[in-house]
Design an enzyme around this catalytic site. Structure first.
Site, PDB file in Angstrom:
ATOM      1  N   HIS A  37      -0.067 -19.916 -39.807  1.00  0.00           N
ATOM      2  CA  HIS A  37       1.006 -19.512 -38.892  1.00  0.00           C
ATOM      3  C   HIS A  37       0.453 -18.762 -37.688  1.00  0.00           C
ATOM      4  O   HIS A  37      -0.491 -17.973 -37.825  1.00  0.00           O
ATOM      5  CB  HIS A  37       2.012 -18.616 -39.637  1.00  0.00           C
TER       6      HIS A  37
ATOM      7  N   HIS B 210       1.834 -11.012 -38.153  1.00  0.00           N
ATOM      8  CA  HIS B 210       3.119 -11.216 -37.468  1.00  0.00           C
ATOM      9  C   HIS B 210       3.713  -9.911 -36.938  1.00  0.00           C
ATOM     10  O   HIS B 210       4.680  -9.939 -36.182  1.00  0.00           O
ATOM     11  CB  HIS B 210       4.139 -11.877 -38.402  1.00  0.00           C
TER      12      HIS B 210
ATOM     13  N   ASP C 248      -5.061 -18.269 -40.011  1.00  0.00           N
ATOM     14  CA  ASP C 248      -3.893 -18.466 -40.878  1.00  0.00           C
ATOM     15  C   ASP C 248      -3.104 -19.684 -40.372  1.00  0.00           C
ATOM     16  O   ASP C 248      -3.145 -20.012 -39.184  1.00  0.00           O
ATOM     17  CB  ASP C 248      -3.018 -17.204 -40.817  1.00  0.00           C
TER      18      ASP C 248
ATOM     19  N   ASP D  73      -3.519 -20.202 -46.141  1.00  0.00           N
ATOM     20  CA  ASP D  73      -2.361 -21.097 -46.319  1.00  0.00           C
ATOM     21  C   ASP D  73      -2.571 -22.420 -45.574  1.00  0.00           C
ATOM     22  O   ASP D  73      -1.682 -23.265 -45.554  1.00  0.00           O
ATOM     23  CB  ASP D  73      -1.045 -20.416 -45.905  1.00  0.00           C
TER      24      ASP D  73
HETATM   25  C1  OKP Z   1       3.323 -15.265 -43.255  1.00  0.00           C
HETATM   26  B1  OKP Z   1       1.844 -15.510 -43.004  1.00  0.00           B
HETATM   27  C2  OKP Z   1      12.384 -16.759 -43.527  1.00  0.00           C
HETATM   28  C3  OKP Z   1      11.138 -17.229 -44.238  1.00  0.00           C
HETATM   29  C4  OKP Z   1      10.163 -17.836 -43.295  1.00  0.00           C
HETATM   30  C5  OKP Z   1       7.953 -16.953 -43.277  1.00  0.00           C
HETATM   31  C6  OKP Z   1       6.511 -17.373 -43.370  1.00  0.00           C
HETATM   32  C7  OKP Z   1       5.609 -16.205 -43.111  1.00  0.00           C
HETATM   33  C8  OKP Z   1       4.158 -16.505 -43.268  1.00  0.00           C
HETATM   34  N1  OKP Z   1      13.467 -16.540 -44.436  1.00  0.00           N
HETATM   35  N2  OKP Z   1       8.843 -17.908 -43.844  1.00  0.00           N
HETATM   36  O1  OKP Z   1       1.523 -15.993 -41.732  1.00  0.00           O
HETATM   37  O2  OKP Z   1       1.180 -16.297 -43.999  1.00  0.00           O
HETATM   38 ZN    ZN Z   2       0.562 -17.801 -42.778  1.00  0.00          ZN
END
Ligand code: OKP
Ligand code: ZN
Length: 343
Positions: free
Chosen positions: A198, A160, A196, A285
């Protein structure tokens, strides 16, 4: 397969994040790496080695100098003000604000360089992220020198993080740094595949206008899933990079048939690209039991993923990203690597 790992990841240890309006313990915690390391060693997959120091130069190929300087100093500046708690942003320069002037106020600096409130900076965050980048670079160097594959086992994750911003638990984009190292080592065409759950918005941003690094991501549809504001199918690259970015957003809850159709499309494209090396942003994930995601992969599917990737026949660097079902994260990662090794 070589595994590159540093215990310095432990210094990045946030306490809380906001989840559905509540303060909850951070999902991205040190135990994640411990479980992956244990599973790797238990499976007898190969040597575990500490990273070499590659310095800052290969990291500066991806990240902006003022962003790196900020990450390197922010905790000490906070401690000098008497700060002890995790550093979290509370204000952001959205459309119409200036981002060319770095404010003196520390919390304002956090907002300038971040895009969410869920990525705490702690005393050891910079050291951990830097060690993670060196894990990825050490794995990349081993592969560039002839190893078939190597695994960078580090945290916090990276996909990210963009040229000058952090978020989604990520600070330095290790996978992008490794891909760039292949280019700088002479590879004309590199493929970066993000599996991933996300969307890898940081990696996409970094390579969006480039044709040498093909970026592809299979992920939960950003209309409902984090990071929400990027990752749609119509994002195909810009300028010289047009046609070298591909997103496969799948509705949350999608079945495995659909997931593997997307993987097949992505793999064919890697072959068509004529890639000379592959970097995999390996988040698990996508696991059925993940607490913050909604796909349905399990052990056999993770093995099948590894089997499909090995069929590409490319020198491959695996970089650990997400996976929050801590008790299962190790077995899930090892299933992918064993599938790759044909075991
Ligand atoms: C990271 B990776 C905001 C929380 C939102 C973020 C998820 C990040 C995932 N307070 N959650 O891609 O596994
Ligand atoms: Zn993720």
């Amino acid at each position: 397969m070589l595994c590159v790992h540093s215990p310095l990841h432990r210094g990045h240890a946030g306490t809380h994040e906001i989840y559905r309006g509540e303060l909850v313990p951070c999902f991205e915690k040190p135990e994640r790496a411990d479980f992956v390391l244990q599973a790797f060693q238990r499976a007898g997959l190969g040597e575990v080695r500490a990273p070499d120091d590659h310095g800052l130069a290969p990291i500066e190929r991806i990240h902006a100098p003022r962003y790196l300087a900020f990450l390197a100093r922010v905790w000490d500046a906070w401690a000098a003000q008497g700060g002890t708690r995790d550093l979290l942003p509370a204000v952001w320069p959205t459309r119409g604000f200036r981002d060319d002037i770095e404010p003196d106020n520390l919390v304002a600096q956090l907002g300038l360089y971040s895009f969410d409130s869920g990525s705490p900076i702690t005393a050891g965050t910079w050291t951990a992220a830097l060690a993670g980048a060196h894990c990825a670079l050490t794995a990349q160097a081993a592969v560039a020198q002839g190893a078939r594959a190597a695994f960078s086992l580090a945290r916090p994750p990276g996909h990210h993080a963009g040229t000058d911003f952090y978020g989604g638990y990520c600070f330095l984009n290790h996978a992008a740094i490794a891909a760039q190292a292949f280019v700088d080592g002479g590879a004309a065409r590199v493929a970066l595949l993000d599996v991933d759950y996300h969307h890898g918005n940081g990696t996409q941003q970094i390579f969006y206008d480039r044709s040498d690094v093909l970026f592809q991501s299979i992920h939960g549809d950003p209309r409902t899933e984090y990071p929400f504001y990027l990752g749609h199918a119509d994002e195909t690259g810009a300028g010289a990079g047009l046609g070298f970015n591909a997103n496969y957003p799948l509705p949350a809850g999608s079945d495995n048939t659909r997931w593997f159709e997307a993987l097949e499309a992505a793999c064919r494209r890697i072959t068509a690209h004529g890639a000379q090396a592959l970097v995999v942003s390996l988040g698990v994930d996508t696991f059925e039991g993940d607490p913050i995601s909604r796909f349905h992969l399990r052990g056999p599917e993770f093995t099948r993923l590894g089997t499909r990737l090995t069929a590409l026949g490319l020198p491959t660097v695996f970089v650990l990203e997400g996976g929050y079902a801590v008790a299962e994260i190790g077995d899930n990662v090892v299933s992918v690597l064993q599938g790759f090794e044909g075991g």
